[in-house]
Design a protein around this motif. Structure first.
Motif, PDB file in Angstrom:
ATOM      1  N   TRP A  39       0.843  -1.190   0.000  1.00  0.00           N
ATOM      2  CA  TRP A  39       0.000   0.000   0.000  1.00  0.00           C
ATOM      3  C   TRP A  39       0.879   1.241   0.000  1.00  0.00           C
ATOM      4  N   TYR A  40       0.341   2.329  -0.544  1.00  0.00           N
ATOM      5  CA  TYR A  40       1.129   3.530  -0.765  1.00  0.00           C
ATOM      6  C   TYR A  40       0.202   4.712  -0.992  1.00  0.00           C
ATOM      7  N   GLY A  41       0.731   5.903  -0.920  1.00  0.00           N
ATOM      8  CA  GLY A  41      -0.059   7.091  -1.198  1.00  0.00           C
ATOM      9  C   GLY A  41       0.628   8.347  -0.710  1.00  0.00           C
ATOM     10  N   ARG A  42      -0.183   9.397  -0.536  1.00  0.00           N
ATOM     11  CA  ARG A  42       0.326  10.699  -0.121  1.00  0.00           C
ATOM     12  C   ARG A  42      -0.441  11.207   1.088  1.00  0.00           C
ATOM     13  N   VAL A  43       0.253  11.995   1.890  1.00  0.00           N
ATOM     14  CA  VAL A  43      -0.355  12.689   3.019  1.00  0.00           C
ATOM     15  C   VAL A  43      -0.434  14.154   2.620  1.00  0.00           C
ATOM     16  N   ALA A  44      -1.601  14.769   2.793  1.00  0.00           N
ATOM     17  CA  ALA A  44      -1.756  16.189   2.463  1.00  0.00           C
ATOM     18  C   ALA A  44      -0.750  17.016   3.253  1.00  0.00           C
ATOM     19  N   ALA A  45      -0.317  18.120   2.666  1.00  0.00           N
ATOM     20  CA  ALA A  45       0.629  19.008   3.343  1.00  0.00           C
ATOM     21  C   ALA A  45       0.073  19.413   4.706  1.00  0.00           C
ATOM     22  N   ASP A  46       0.913  19.317   5.726  1.00  0.00           N
ATOM     23  CA  ASP A  46       0.498  19.616   7.085  1.00  0.00           C
ATOM     24  C   ASP A  46       1.702  20.171   7.842  1.00  0.00           C
ATOM     25  N   PRO A  47       1.608  21.389   8.395  1.00  0.00           N
ATOM     26  CA  PRO A  47       2.762  21.994   9.081  1.00  0.00           C
ATOM     27  C   PRO A  47       3.269  21.174  10.273  1.00  0.00           C
ATOM     28  N   LYS A  48       2.362  20.591  11.057  1.00  0.00           N
ATOM     29  CA  LYS A  48       2.785  19.807  12.226  1.00  0.00           C
ATOM     30  C   LYS A  48       3.543  18.561  11.783  1.00  0.00           C
ATOM     31  N   ALA A  50       5.216  18.235   8.922  1.00  0.00           N
ATOM     32  CA  ALA A  50       6.506  18.697   8.386  1.00  0.00           C
ATOM     33  C   ALA A  50       7.491  18.990   9.505  1.00  0.00           C
ATOM     34  N   GLU A  51       7.013  19.603  10.585  1.00  0.00           N
ATOM     35  CA  GLU A  51       7.883  19.908  11.720  1.00  0.00           C
ATOM     36  C   GLU A  51       8.364  18.631  12.410  1.00  0.00           C
ATOM     37  N   THR A  52       7.471  17.660  12.566  1.00  0.00           N
ATOM     38  CA  THR A  52       7.804  16.414  13.260  1.00  0.00           C
ATOM     39  C   THR A  52       8.754  15.539  12.438  1.00  0.00           C
ATOM     40  N   VAL A  53       8.505  15.456  11.136  1.00  0.00           N
ATOM     41  CA  VAL A  53       9.302  14.575  10.277  1.00  0.00           C
ATOM     42  C   VAL A  53      10.594  15.258   9.827  1.00  0.00           C
ATOM     43  N   GLY A  54      10.539  16.549   9.610  1.00  0.00           N
ATOM     44  CA  GLY A  54      11.749  17.292   9.258  1.00  0.00           C
ATOM     45  C   GLY A  54      12.342  16.955   7.908  1.00  0.00           C
ATOM     46  N   GLY A  55      11.528  16.530   6.958  1.00  0.00           N
ATOM     47  CA  GLY A  55      12.018  16.270   5.605  1.00  0.00           C
ATOM     48  C   GLY A  55      12.806  14.982   5.443  1.00  0.00           C
ATOM     49  N   ARG A  56      12.783  14.109   6.443  1.00  0.00           N
ATOM     50  CA  ARG A  56      13.542  12.850   6.367  1.00  0.00           C
ATOM     51  C   ARG A  56      12.594  11.652   6.343  1.00  0.00           C
ATOM     52  N   LYS A  57      13.131  10.490   6.025  1.00  0.00           N
ATOM     53  CA  LYS A  57      12.343   9.259   6.118  1.00  0.00           C
ATOM     54  C   LYS A  57      12.097   8.953   7.586  1.00  0.00           C
ATOM     55  N   LYS A  58      10.861   8.555   7.882  1.00  0.00           N
ATOM     56  CA  LYS A  58      10.512   8.224   9.264  1.00  0.00           C
ATOM     57  C   LYS A  58       9.501   7.096   9.279  1.00  0.00           C
ATOM     58  N   ALA A  59       9.664   6.193  10.223  1.00  0.00           N
ATOM     59  CA  ALA A  59       8.661   5.153  10.447  1.00  0.00           C
ATOM     60  C   ALA A  59       7.449   5.809  11.093  1.00  0.00           C
ATOM     61  N   CYS A  60       6.267   5.266  10.814  1.00  0.00           N
ATOM     62  CA  CYS A  60       5.066   5.802  11.438  1.00  0.00           C
ATOM     63  C   CYS A  60       4.008   4.717  11.558  1.00  0.00           C
ATOM     64  N   GLU A  61       3.088   4.949  12.463  1.00  0.00           N
ATOM     65  CA  GLU A  61       1.924   4.089  12.598  1.00  0.00           C
ATOM     66  C   GLU A  61       0.766   4.865  11.971  1.00  0.00           C
ATOM     67  N   VAL A  62      -0.050   4.178  11.183  1.00  0.00           N
ATOM     68  CA  VAL A  62      -1.188   4.806  10.516  1.00  0.00           C
ATOM     69  C   VAL A  62      -2.453   4.189  11.089  1.00  0.00           C
ATOM     70  N   ARG A  63      -3.363   5.034  11.578  1.00  0.00           N
ATOM     71  CA  ARG A  63      -4.630   4.568  12.149  1.00  0.00           C
ATOM     72  C   ARG A  63      -5.789   5.174  11.360  1.00  0.00           C
ATOM     73  N   ASP A  75      10.630  11.437   1.862  1.00  0.00           N
ATOM     74  CA  ASP A  75      10.852  12.852   1.624  1.00  0.00           C
ATOM     75  C   ASP A  75       9.607  13.510   1.031  1.00  0.00           C
ATOM     76  N   PRO A  76       9.347  14.774   1.380  1.00  0.00           N
ATOM     77  CA  PRO A  76       8.178  15.459   0.831  1.00  0.00           C
ATOM     78  C   PRO A  76       8.388  15.855  -0.628  1.00  0.00           C
ATOM     79  N   ASP A  77       7.275  15.969  -1.363  1.00  0.00           N
ATOM     80  CA  ASP A  77       7.347  16.452  -2.736  1.00  0.00           C
ATOM     81  C   ASP A  77       7.391  17.991  -2.705  1.00  0.00           C
ATOM     82  N   PRO A  78       7.496  18.659  -3.862  1.00  0.00           N
ATOM     83  CA  PRO A  78       7.593  20.121  -3.871  1.00  0.00           C
ATOM     84  C   PRO A  78       6.391  20.844  -3.239  1.00  0.00           C
ATOM     85  N   TRP A  79       5.272  20.160  -3.073  1.00  0.00           N
ATOM     86  CA  TRP A  79       4.072  20.760  -2.497  1.00  0.00           C
ATOM     87  C   TRP A  79       3.913  20.421  -1.008  1.00  0.00           C
ATOM     88  N   GLY A  80       4.925  19.795  -0.423  1.00  0.00           N
ATOM     89  CA  GLY A  80       4.904  19.499   1.006  1.00  0.00           C
ATOM     90  C   GLY A  80       4.118  18.257   1.389  1.00  0.00           C
TER      91      GLY A  80
END
Length: 106
Positions: A39-48, A50-63, A75-80
Protein backbone atom coordinates in the motif's frame (compact mmCIF):
# COMPACT_ATOMS: atom_id res chain seq x y z
CA UNK A 1 -12.89 -2.35 -12.51
CA UNK A 2 -9.53 -1.79 -10.83
CA UNK A 3 -7.24 -4.32 -9.18
CA UNK A 4 -6.42 -1.69 -6.56
CA UNK A 5 -8.09 -1.00 -3.22
CA UNK A 6 -7.89 2.30 -1.43
CA UNK A 7 -8.94 4.96 1.01
CA UNK A 8 -9.19 8.75 0.89
CA UNK A 9 -9.89 10.72 4.06
CA UNK A 10 -8.67 11.45 7.56
CA UNK A 11 -6.05 9.32 9.31
CA UNK A 12 -4.00 9.55 12.48
CA UNK A 13 -0.25 9.26 11.97
CA UNK A 14 1.96 8.49 14.96
CA UNK A 15 5.55 9.65 14.40
CA UNK A 16 8.08 9.50 17.23
CA UNK A 17 5.20 9.30 19.72
CA UNK A 18 3.43 12.36 18.30
CA UNK A 19 -0.13 11.88 16.98
CA UNK A 20 -0.99 13.94 13.91
CA UNK A 21 -4.37 13.94 12.18
CA UNK A 22 -3.99 14.45 8.44
CA UNK A 23 -5.77 13.74 5.17
CA UNK A 24 -4.40 10.80 3.20
CA UNK A 25 -4.99 9.30 -0.23
CA UNK A 26 -3.94 5.63 -0.16
CA UNK A 27 -4.06 2.76 -2.63
CA UNK A 28 -2.88 -0.83 -2.48
CA UNK A 29 -2.66 -4.15 -4.28
CA UNK A 30 -1.69 -7.76 -3.64
CA UNK A 31 1.56 -8.73 -5.37
CA UNK A 32 1.45 -12.49 -6.04
CA UNK A 33 5.15 -12.66 -6.91
CA UNK A 34 6.30 -11.77 -3.39
CA UNK A 35 3.06 -12.72 -1.61
CA UNK A 36 2.61 -9.32 0.08
CA UNK A 37 -0.01 -6.60 0.00
CA UNK A 38 1.67 -3.30 -0.90
CA UNK A 39 0.00 0.00 0.00
CA UNK A 40 1.13 3.53 -0.76
CA UNK A 41 -0.06 7.09 -1.20
CA UNK A 42 0.33 10.70 -0.12
CA UNK A 43 -0.36 12.69 3.02
CA UNK A 44 -1.76 16.19 2.46
CA UNK A 45 0.63 19.01 3.34
CA UNK A 46 0.50 19.62 7.09
CA UNK A 47 2.76 21.99 9.08
CA UNK A 48 2.79 19.81 12.23
CA UNK A 49 3.77 16.74 10.18
CA UNK A 50 6.51 18.70 8.39
CA UNK A 51 7.88 19.91 11.72
CA UNK A 52 7.80 16.41 13.26
CA UNK A 53 9.30 14.58 10.28
CA UNK A 54 11.75 17.29 9.26
CA UNK A 55 12.02 16.27 5.61
CA UNK A 56 13.54 12.85 6.37
CA UNK A 57 12.34 9.26 6.12
CA UNK A 58 10.51 8.22 9.26
CA UNK A 59 8.66 5.15 10.45
CA UNK A 60 5.07 5.80 11.44
CA UNK A 61 1.92 4.09 12.60
CA UNK A 62 -1.19 4.81 10.52
CA UNK A 63 -4.63 4.57 12.15
CA UNK A 64 -7.87 4.72 10.20
CA UNK A 65 -10.87 3.77 12.29
CA UNK A 66 -10.25 0.29 13.70
CA UNK A 67 -7.43 -0.41 11.21
CA UNK A 68 -3.77 0.16 12.11
CA UNK A 69 -0.59 -0.46 10.12
CA UNK A 70 3.11 0.34 10.25
CA UNK A 71 4.43 2.40 7.36
CA UNK A 72 7.17 4.76 6.30
CA UNK A 73 7.01 8.43 5.42
CA UNK A 74 9.54 9.51 2.80
CA UNK A 75 10.85 12.85 1.62
CA UNK A 76 8.18 15.46 0.83
CA UNK A 77 7.35 16.45 -2.74
CA UNK A 78 7.59 20.12 -3.87
CA UNK A 79 4.07 20.76 -2.50
CA UNK A 80 4.90 19.50 1.01
CA UNK A 81 3.06 16.18 0.67
CA UNK A 82 4.86 13.20 2.19
CA UNK A 83 4.77 9.83 0.45
CA UNK A 84 3.53 7.00 2.70
CA UNK A 85 4.25 3.33 1.99
CA UNK A 86 3.78 0.00 3.71
CA UNK A 87 3.77 -3.73 3.16
CA UNK A 88 1.29 -6.28 4.51
CA UNK A 89 -2.01 -5.46 6.21
CA UNK A 90 -3.07 -1.93 5.18
CA UNK A 91 -4.62 0.70 7.45
CA UNK A 92 -7.90 0.52 5.51
CA UNK A 93 -10.52 -2.13 4.81
CA UNK A 94 -9.80 -4.51 1.94
CA UNK A 95 -12.34 -7.00 0.56
CA UNK A 96 -11.31 -10.52 1.58
CA UNK A 97 -14.09 -12.64 0.08
CA UNK A 98 -15.71 -12.84 -3.35
CA UNK A 99 -18.96 -11.56 -1.83
CA UNK A 100 -17.15 -8.48 -0.44
CA UNK A 101 -15.50 -7.85 -3.82
CA UNK A 102 -18.83 -8.11 -5.64
CA UNK A 103 -20.47 -5.82 -3.09
CA UNK A 104 -17.71 -3.24 -3.52
CA UNK A 105 -18.07 -3.21 -7.31
CA UNK A 106 -21.89 -3.15 -7.37
Amino acid sequence: MSDEDGYTGAATLVVDGTEITADVDLRGYFQPIDGYYHWYGRVAADPKLAETVGGRKKACEVRIGEHTAEGELSDPDPWGRYRLTGTSTPPFAVPKTLAEVEEATA
